[in-house]
Design a protein around this motif. Structure first.
Motif, PDB file in Angstrom:
ATOM      1  N   ILE A  41       0.858  -1.188   0.000  1.00 33.27           N
ATOM      2  CA  ILE A  41       0.000   0.000   0.000  1.00 33.27           C
ATOM      3  C   ILE A  41       0.891   1.233   0.000  1.00 33.27           C
ATOM      4  O   ILE A  41       1.734   1.399   0.886  1.00 33.27           O
ATOM      5  N   MET A  42       0.715   2.074  -1.027  1.00 36.79           N
ATOM      6  CA  MET A  42       1.442   3.345  -1.112  1.00 36.79           C
ATOM      7  C   MET A  42       0.476   4.439  -0.698  1.00 36.79           C
ATOM      8  O   MET A  42      -0.663   4.459  -1.160  1.00 36.79           O
ATOM      9  N   GLU A  43       0.954   5.348   0.143  1.00 33.52           N
ATOM     10  CA  GLU A  43       0.039   6.336   0.699  1.00 33.52           C
ATOM     11  C   GLU A  43       0.652   7.738   0.616  1.00 33.52           C
ATOM     12  O   GLU A  43       1.830   7.918   0.933  1.00 33.52           O
ATOM     13  N   GLY A  44      -0.145   8.697   0.167  1.00 30.94           N
ATOM     14  CA  GLY A  44       0.341  10.081   0.107  1.00 30.94           C
ATOM     15  C   GLY A  44      -0.819  11.042   0.003  1.00 30.94           C
ATOM     16  O   GLY A  44      -1.968  10.645  -0.221  1.00 30.94           O
ATOM     17  N   ARG A  45      -0.507  12.326   0.152  1.00 30.38           N
ATOM     18  CA  ARG A  45      -1.588  13.305   0.125  1.00 30.38           C
ATOM     19  C   ARG A  45      -2.163  13.453  -1.287  1.00 30.38           C
ATOM     20  O   ARG A  45      -3.341  13.633  -1.471  1.00 30.38           O
ATOM     21  N   SER A  46      -1.278  13.361  -2.269  1.00 27.62           N
ATOM     22  CA  SER A  46      -1.708  13.609  -3.638  1.00 27.62           C
ATOM     23  C   SER A  46      -0.877  12.767  -4.601  1.00 27.62           C
ATOM     24  O   SER A  46       0.179  12.260  -4.233  1.00 27.62           O
ATOM     25  N   LYS A  47      -1.337  12.657  -5.835  1.00 23.83           N
ATOM     26  CA  LYS A  47      -0.660  11.822  -6.828  1.00 23.83           C
ATOM     27  C   LYS A  47       0.810  12.189  -6.991  1.00 23.83           C
ATOM     28  O   LYS A  47       1.674  11.321  -7.152  1.00 23.83           O
ATOM     29  N   ASN A  48       1.109  13.489  -6.946  1.00 32.30           N
ATOM     30  CA  ASN A  48       2.487  13.918  -7.211  1.00 32.30           C
ATOM     31  C   ASN A  48       3.441  13.604  -6.056  1.00 32.30           C
ATOM     32  O   ASN A  48       4.625  13.907  -6.134  1.00 32.30           O
ATOM     33  N   LEU A  49       2.929  12.989  -4.993  1.00 30.80           N
ATOM     34  CA  LEU A  49       3.800  12.627  -3.864  1.00 30.80           C
ATOM     35  C   LEU A  49       4.063  11.121  -3.807  1.00 30.80           C
ATOM     36  O   LEU A  49       4.736  10.642  -2.892  1.00 30.80           O
ATOM     37  N   LEU A  50       3.510  10.376  -4.779  1.00 29.44           N
ATOM     38  CA  LEU A  50       3.781   8.933  -4.830  1.00 29.44           C
ATOM     39  C   LEU A  50       4.940   8.668  -5.792  1.00 29.44           C
ATOM     40  O   LEU A  50       5.068   9.337  -6.815  1.00 29.44           O
ATOM     41  N   TYR A  51       5.763   7.706  -5.468  1.00 30.62           N
ATOM     42  CA  TYR A  51       6.915   7.394  -6.323  1.00 30.62           C
ATOM     43  C   TYR A  51       7.249   5.900  -6.180  1.00 30.62           C
ATOM     44  O   TYR A  51       6.766   5.223  -5.279  1.00 30.62           O
ATOM     45  N   TRP A  52       8.065   5.399  -7.077  1.00 32.72           N
ATOM     46  CA  TRP A  52       8.550   4.016  -7.076  1.00 32.72           C
ATOM     47  C   TRP A  52       7.425   2.983  -7.219  1.00 32.72           C
ATOM     48  O   TRP A  52       7.571   1.837  -6.774  1.00 32.72           O
TER      49      TRP A  52
END
Ligand code: FES
Length: 276
Positions: A130-141
């Motif tokens: 599970i990848m978690e972040g505030r917005s799409k531009n903060l997800l990576y890898w």
């Protein structure tokens, strides 16, 4: 001296740093960290290993630019040299064939969970990441993590990518899928670790969280990283950094972190973490 091979911002405020440190790479295992010192005027910072290459002796870490010391790291260019990369430090992640493991990464933890995901998959586990972040531009890898995950779930709090929501939403999806985890592992800020513990504890399985306490020496000498687990005093640098979140004294941890509240507020405001 340790030579910088690469340094780039991979998402806003998070940087990838690859350094030539063959002696560290020779021994490092998933879940361990190094202490890095960028030079005069900088503090020693503990940073988890996100990847490494045994052939060329390079170590990659992901860090958040949040103050003077990380600012100095963020200004490094290929060919620059830094005086200190100490490690590997801390206990490695326990890697066995547990069955089904949920791996949760947020912020810099999307990087540091990668070696754990990879090792668990190579041991034959079913790995749900599970990848978690505030917005799409903060997800990576996503691609790297997908390569070793049976399923990958993306969560954004603004709904700009994957499912809209936070840690609780991830747990809802896991239940809806009928997954019965044998272990949960979370890498990220204290809030992510705490919330993961709260949301997943009903499964009655180990919830392994990497505590990101303040550290100075990283060798059990200074006591700064002290925490309480199962009623016993532990040092996150030598007894951890991973502990079963179900037995961590979160209240005490929060109190100890309050002395750094100014820095925390800055971090939240500038990082996109937003978990506090
Ligand atoms: Fe000093 Fe852990 S960092 S005892």
């Amino acid at each position: 001296m340790f030579e910088i091979i690469e340094r780039k911002m991979i998402v806003p405020n998070l940087h990838l740093l690859t350094v030539h440190a063959p002696d560290v790479v020779e021994q490092i295992q998933p879940g361990q960290f190094v202490i890095i010192h960028a030079g005069e005027g900088a503090e020693r910072i503990p940073l988890s290993a996100a990847d490494w290459n045994s052939e060329d002796g390079t170590l990659t870490i992901i860090f958040m630019e949040v103050g003077t010391s990380t600012g100095m790291l963020a200004a490094l260019k290929p060919g620059d040299q830094i005086p200190t990369v100490v490690g590997p430090l801390g206990k490695p992640t326990e890697i066995e064939n547990f069955g089904t493991v949920i791996c949760i990464g947020g912020c810099y933890g999307m990087g540091s969970i990668y070696p754990i995901v990879k090792a668990l998959k190579e041991k034959g586990n079913t790995v749900i990441t599970i990848m978690e972040g505030r917005s799409k531009n903060l997800l990576y890898w996503e691609e790297k993590l997908s390569g070793y995950s049976d399923k990958i779930i993306k969560l954004t709090r603004d709904g700009s990518y994957g499912y809209k929501g936070h840690i609780k939403k991830g747990e809802d999806i896991i239940r809806e899928l009928g997954v019965k985890p044998d272990r949960v592992i979370a890498n990220g800020c204290t809030t992510l670790s705490y919330m993961t513990t709260q949301e997943y504890k009903h499964f009655n399985v180990p919830i392994i969280v990497a505590l990101n306490t303040i550290m100075i020496d990283g060798t059990g000498m200074c006591g700064v990283c002290r925490c309480t687990v199962e009623g016993k005093m532990k040092f996150a640098c030598v007894d951890g950094p991973e502990f079963d979140g179900r037995y961590v004294d979160w209240e005490e941890l929060a109190k100890r972190r309050k002395q750094y509240i100014g820095e925390e507020a800055f971090l939240v405001h500038h990082s996109g973490c937003g978990g506090y």
